[in-house]
Design a protein around this motif. Structure first.
Motif, PDB file in Angstrom:
ATOM      1  N   ALA A 174     -44.618  16.474  35.823  1.00 15.96           N
ATOM      2  CA  ALA A 174     -44.978  16.844  34.450  1.00 15.96           C
ATOM      3  C   ALA A 174     -44.655  15.733  33.462  1.00 15.96           C
ATOM      4  CB  ALA A 174     -44.254  18.122  34.051  1.00 15.96           C
ATOM      5  N   ALA A 175     -43.677  14.886  33.786  1.00 18.87           N
ATOM      6  CA  ALA A 175     -43.239  13.826  32.880  1.00 18.87           C
ATOM      7  C   ALA A 175     -44.003  12.514  33.078  1.00 18.87           C
ATOM      8  CB  ALA A 175     -41.737  13.577  33.063  1.00 18.87           C
ATOM      9  N   GLN A 176     -45.036  12.507  33.905  1.00 19.14           N
ATOM     10  CA  GLN A 176     -45.792  11.278  34.121  1.00 19.14           C
ATOM     11  C   GLN A 176     -46.439  10.793  32.830  1.00 19.14           C
ATOM     12  OE1 GLN A 176     -46.200   9.398  37.271  1.00 19.14           O
ATOM     13  NE2 GLN A 176     -44.303  10.601  37.305  1.00 19.14           N
ATOM     14  N   ASP A 177     -46.449   9.470  32.616  1.00 19.09           N
ATOM     15  CA  ASP A 177     -47.093   8.959  31.408  1.00 19.09           C
ATOM     16  C   ASP A 177     -48.618   8.989  31.514  1.00 19.09           C
ATOM     17  OD1 ASP A 177     -47.580   6.744  33.064  1.00 19.09           O
ATOM     18  OD2 ASP A 177     -45.982   5.550  32.165  1.00 19.09           O
ATOM     19  N   HIS A 178     -49.139   9.168  32.721  1.00 17.67           N
ATOM     20  CA  HIS A 178     -50.564   9.461  32.900  1.00 17.67           C
ATOM     21  C   HIS A 178     -50.709  10.961  33.130  1.00 17.67           C
ATOM     22  CE1 HIS A 178     -54.715   9.323  33.978  1.00 17.67           C
ATOM     23  NE2 HIS A 178     -54.505   9.568  35.263  1.00 17.67           N
ATOM     24  N   GLN A 179     -51.299  11.632  32.169  1.00 19.27           N
ATOM     25  CA  GLN A 179     -51.359  13.084  32.213  1.00 19.27           C
ATOM     26  C   GLN A 179     -52.658  13.635  32.815  1.00 19.27           C
ATOM     27  OE1 GLN A 179     -49.064  15.832  31.098  1.00 19.27           O
ATOM     28  NE2 GLN A 179     -47.864  14.104  31.876  1.00 19.27           N
ATOM     29  N   GLY A 180     -53.495  12.759  33.322  1.00 17.82           N
ATOM     30  CA  GLY A 180     -54.740  13.222  33.916  1.00 17.82           C
ATOM     31  C   GLY A 180     -54.583  13.615  35.367  1.00 17.82           C
ATOM     32  N   TRP A 181     -53.695  14.575  35.629  1.00 17.35           N
ATOM     33  CA  TRP A 181     -53.437  14.974  37.011  1.00 17.35           C
ATOM     34  C   TRP A 181     -53.686  16.461  37.224  1.00 17.35           C
ATOM     35  CZ3 TRP A 181     -49.813  18.772  37.126  1.00 17.35           C
ATOM     36  CH2 TRP A 181     -48.861  18.810  36.102  1.00 17.35           C
ATOM     37  N   ALA A 182     -54.052  16.779  38.449  1.00 19.76           N
ATOM     38  CA  ALA A 182     -54.078  18.157  38.956  1.00 19.76           C
ATOM     39  C   ALA A 182     -53.104  18.201  40.126  1.00 19.76           C
ATOM     40  CB  ALA A 182     -55.475  18.545  39.405  1.00 19.76           C
ATOM     41  N   LEU A 183     -52.661  19.399  40.504  1.00 19.64           N
ATOM     42  CA  LEU A 183     -51.676  19.538  41.580  1.00 19.64           C
ATOM     43  C   LEU A 183     -52.098  20.644  42.537  1.00 19.64           C
ATOM     44  CD1 LEU A 183     -48.890  18.990  42.918  1.00 19.64           C
ATOM     45  CD2 LEU A 183     -47.916  20.629  41.293  1.00 19.64           C
ATOM     46  N   TRP A 184     -52.232  20.277  43.803  1.00 18.57           N
ATOM     47  CA  TRP A 184     -52.509  21.249  44.854  1.00 18.57           C
ATOM     48  C   TRP A 184     -51.309  21.281  45.798  1.00 18.57           C
ATOM     49  CZ3 TRP A 184     -57.999  22.422  46.807  1.00 18.57           C
ATOM     50  CH2 TRP A 184     -58.917  22.395  45.737  1.00 18.57           C
ATOM     51  N   VAL A 185     -50.715  22.458  45.958  1.00 15.52           N
ATOM     52  CA  VAL A 185     -49.548  22.630  46.814  1.00 15.52           C
ATOM     53  C   VAL A 185     -49.946  23.521  47.990  1.00 15.52           C
ATOM     54  CG1 VAL A 185     -47.166  23.419  46.975  1.00 15.52           C
ATOM     55  CG2 VAL A 185     -48.007  22.424  44.829  1.00 15.52           C
ATOM     56  N   SER A 186     -49.702  23.033  49.199  1.00 15.81           N
ATOM     57  CA  SER A 186     -49.965  23.819  50.400  1.00 15.81           C
ATOM     58  C   SER A 186     -48.627  24.225  50.993  1.00 15.81           C
ATOM     59  CB  SER A 186     -50.771  22.992  51.414  1.00 15.81           C
ATOM     60  OG  SER A 186     -51.008  23.745  52.593  1.00 15.81           O
ATOM     61  N   ASP A 187     -48.343  25.518  50.962  1.00 16.74           N
ATOM     62  CA  ASP A 187     -47.042  26.000  51.433  1.00 16.74           C
ATOM     63  C   ASP A 187     -47.148  26.516  52.859  1.00 16.74           C
ATOM     64  OD1 ASP A 187     -44.176  26.728  50.576  1.00 16.74           O
ATOM     65  OD2 ASP A 187     -44.927  28.572  51.502  1.00 16.74           O
ATOM     66  N   ASP A 188     -46.199  26.084  53.700  1.00 18.38           N
ATOM     67  CA  ASP A 188     -46.246  26.388  55.132  1.00 18.38           C
ATOM     68  C   ASP A 188     -45.427  27.619  55.509  1.00 18.38           C
ATOM     69  OD1 ASP A 188     -47.995  25.044  56.750  1.00 18.38           O
ATOM     70  OD2 ASP A 188     -46.590  23.528  57.432  1.00 18.38           O
ATOM     71  N   GLY A 189     -45.350  28.589  54.611  1.00 23.06           N
ATOM     72  CA  GLY A 189     -44.643  29.821  54.923  1.00 23.06           C
ATOM     73  C   GLY A 189     -43.188  29.819  54.511  1.00 23.06           C
ATOM     74  N   SER A 190     -42.897  29.296  53.322  1.00 28.61           N
ATOM     75  CA  SER A 190     -41.507  29.218  52.853  1.00 28.61           C
ATOM     76  C   SER A 190     -40.864  30.594  52.782  1.00 28.61           C
ATOM     77  CB  SER A 190     -41.459  28.568  51.469  1.00 28.61           C
ATOM     78  OG  SER A 190     -41.836  27.215  51.531  1.00 28.61           O
ATOM     79  N   LYS A 191     -39.568  30.635  53.155  1.00 23.41           N
ATOM     80  CA  LYS A 191     -38.804  31.872  53.093  1.00 23.41           C
ATOM     81  C   LYS A 191     -37.890  31.909  51.860  1.00 23.41           C
ATOM     82  CE  LYS A 191     -40.290  33.193  57.221  1.00 23.41           C
ATOM     83  NZ  LYS A 191     -41.097  31.997  57.601  1.00 23.41           N
TER      84      LYS A 191
ATOM     85  N   ASP B  70     -37.410  30.417  47.545  1.00 21.50           N
ATOM     86  CA  ASP B  70     -38.125  30.625  46.288  1.00 21.50           C
ATOM     87  C   ASP B  70     -39.106  29.502  45.958  1.00 21.50           C
ATOM     88  OD1 ASP B  70     -36.187  28.718  45.876  1.00 21.50           O
ATOM     89  OD2 ASP B  70     -35.490  29.514  43.949  1.00 21.50           O
ATOM     90  N   THR B  71     -39.520  28.726  46.975  1.00 25.07           N
ATOM     91  CA  THR B  71     -40.439  27.611  46.726  1.00 25.07           C
ATOM     92  C   THR B  71     -41.707  28.076  46.023  1.00 25.07           C
ATOM     93  OG1 THR B  71     -39.626  26.341  48.624  1.00 25.07           O
ATOM     94  CG2 THR B  71     -41.833  25.834  47.829  1.00 25.07           C
ATOM     95  N   ARG B  72     -42.337  29.105  46.560  1.00 23.33           N
ATOM     96  CA  ARG B  72     -43.613  29.560  46.008  1.00 23.33           C
ATOM     97  C   ARG B  72     -43.442  30.066  44.578  1.00 23.33           C
ATOM     98  NH1 ARG B  72     -47.464  30.667  50.310  1.00 23.33           N
ATOM     99  NH2 ARG B  72     -48.511  32.118  48.912  1.00 23.33           N
ATOM    100  N   ALA B  73     -42.362  30.789  44.332  1.00 23.49           N
ATOM    101  CA  ALA B  73     -42.119  31.308  42.980  1.00 23.49           C
ATOM    102  C   ALA B  73     -41.929  30.169  41.988  1.00 23.49           C
ATOM    103  CB  ALA B  73     -40.894  32.222  42.981  1.00 23.49           C
ATOM    104  N   LEU B  74     -41.256  29.092  42.418  1.00 24.99           N
ATOM    105  CA  LEU B  74     -41.039  27.954  41.542  1.00 24.99           C
ATOM    106  C   LEU B  74     -42.359  27.246  41.223  1.00 24.99           C
ATOM    107  CD1 LEU B  74     -37.778  26.579  43.171  1.00 24.99           C
ATOM    108  CD2 LEU B  74     -37.987  27.531  40.864  1.00 24.99           C
ATOM    109  N   VAL B  75     -43.238  27.140  42.213  1.00 23.03           N
ATOM    110  CA  VAL B  75     -44.551  26.530  41.968  1.00 23.03           C
ATOM    111  C   VAL B  75     -45.378  27.405  41.024  1.00 23.03           C
ATOM    112  CG1 VAL B  75     -46.720  25.815  43.034  1.00 23.03           C
ATOM    113  CG2 VAL B  75     -44.548  25.308  44.170  1.00 23.03           C
ATOM    114  N   GLU B  76     -45.357  28.710  41.250  1.00 29.77           N
ATOM    115  CA  GLU B  76     -46.112  29.620  40.386  1.00 29.77           C
ATOM    116  C   GLU B  76     -45.599  29.586  38.951  1.00 29.77           C
ATOM    117  OE1 GLU B  76     -45.536  33.159  42.607  1.00 29.77           O
ATOM    118  OE2 GLU B  76     -47.302  32.840  43.911  1.00 29.77           O
TER     119      GLU B  76
END
Length: 295
Positions: A50-67, A69-75
């Motif tokens: 989020a702090a990148q000086d180039h703000q033209g980014w999108a983010l795709w996260v592929s989660d491999d079945g985390s047990k 709070d990884t998914r909650a943090l991404v959401e």
């Protein structure tokens, strides 16, 4: 006698002309991150994105079945940054390399520049800008960028640094050694198209595969000597830069023992399947390896 009011020198002087900026506009980039039980550190990595000086980014996260709070943090991160395209996908649950390659080959992933991200590092604010500027002269080529990192432990304390390899990248070198750090890697659109043409192959390391495929196809491998991120070292690193003696001995055992041979065999099999995408010289090297007598 009444004197005329003085004329402002600013008002009477012509306005200075502003030369147009010669700095090319940076293209948008999609960041792909493979996650698995990364709750301890992923929030810090997301904050650095989020702090990148180039703000033209999108983010795709592929989660491999985390047990955890990884998914909650991404959401939560996605909810707090609605101006960016942030997606959370289901991973194939076949390991990190398969997870990354499934992302790169996802049918909905937009064409364009792609940056690869680990879940537990810390990007410096100029990380994306440095990569895109380095790739700008090769934007139409099959090119992959990599750079250097400072190694930190679980708490973020420095423990070492990456090593700058000697000599130029080559396909022969790529067969036995990796020079593309996955946590730093950025692909041009043509390099991404090459990876997608090869498909989600079964290889031990996605970054090593990028080095072999791009180099074998006659593309460019650009390795900067600049440090652009903190690379987290912990027990989950298979071949990371962990500086302690036990980790070094473990890596040596992998490289000198049968594990490295299996990695090499898997890479060669994937390259054989991708042979139509490779240049004549790379195909000739592979043919010579296949016909060489086995010890």
């Amino acid at each position: 006698m009444t004197r005329p009011a003085p004329t402002s020198s600013l008002a009477s002087s012509p306005a200075p002309s502003l030369a147009p900026s010669t700095e090319p506009e940076l293209p948008p980039v999609t960041i792909v991150m493979a996650s698995y039980n990364g709750g301890a550190h992923i929030a810090e990595q997301l904050a650095s994105i989020a702090a990148q000086d180039h703000q033209g980014w999108a983010l795709w996260v592929s989660d491999d079945g985390s047990k955890d709070d990884t998914r909650a943090l991404v959401e939560d991160f996605a909810a707090r940054h609605p101006d960016h395209d942030i997606r959370l996908l289901e991973g194939p649950r076949q390991g990190a390399a398969a997870n990354f390659l499934s992302l790169l080959c996802h049918p909905d992933l937009p064409p364009g520049f792609v940056a690869i991200s680990d879940q537990d590092d810390i990007w410096y604010p100029h990380k994306l800008t440095a990569a895109l500027r380095a790739l700008a002269p090769h934007a139409e080529d099959r090119a992959v960028y990599s750079a250097q990192s400072r190694h930190v432990d679980d708490s973020g304390a420095p423990v070492g640094a990456s090593r700058v390899h000697r000599g130029a990248p080559s396909f022969g070198n790529a067969l036995v050694q990796n020079r593309v750090a996955g946590h730093c890697a950025v692909l041009t659109p043509a390099a991404l198209a090459l990876v997608r043409a090869a498909g989600p192959v079964s290889v031990p390391f996605h970054d090593w595969w990028l080095y072999q495929l791009v180099q074998g196809a006659g593309g460019r491998v650009i390795v900067s000597d600049k440090v652009v991120l903190d690379y987290r070292q912990h027990a989950g690193n298979v071949l990371g830069g962990n500086q302690n003696r036990l980790a070094g001995l473990t890596r040596a055992a992998m490289v000198l023992g049968p594990t490295f041979g299996r990695w090499m065999a898997a890479n060669r099999a994937a390259l054989q399947d991708a042979a139509p995408l490779l240049g004549a010289q790379a195909r000739g090297t592979l043919a010579a390896l296949e016909s060489a007598p086995r010890a």
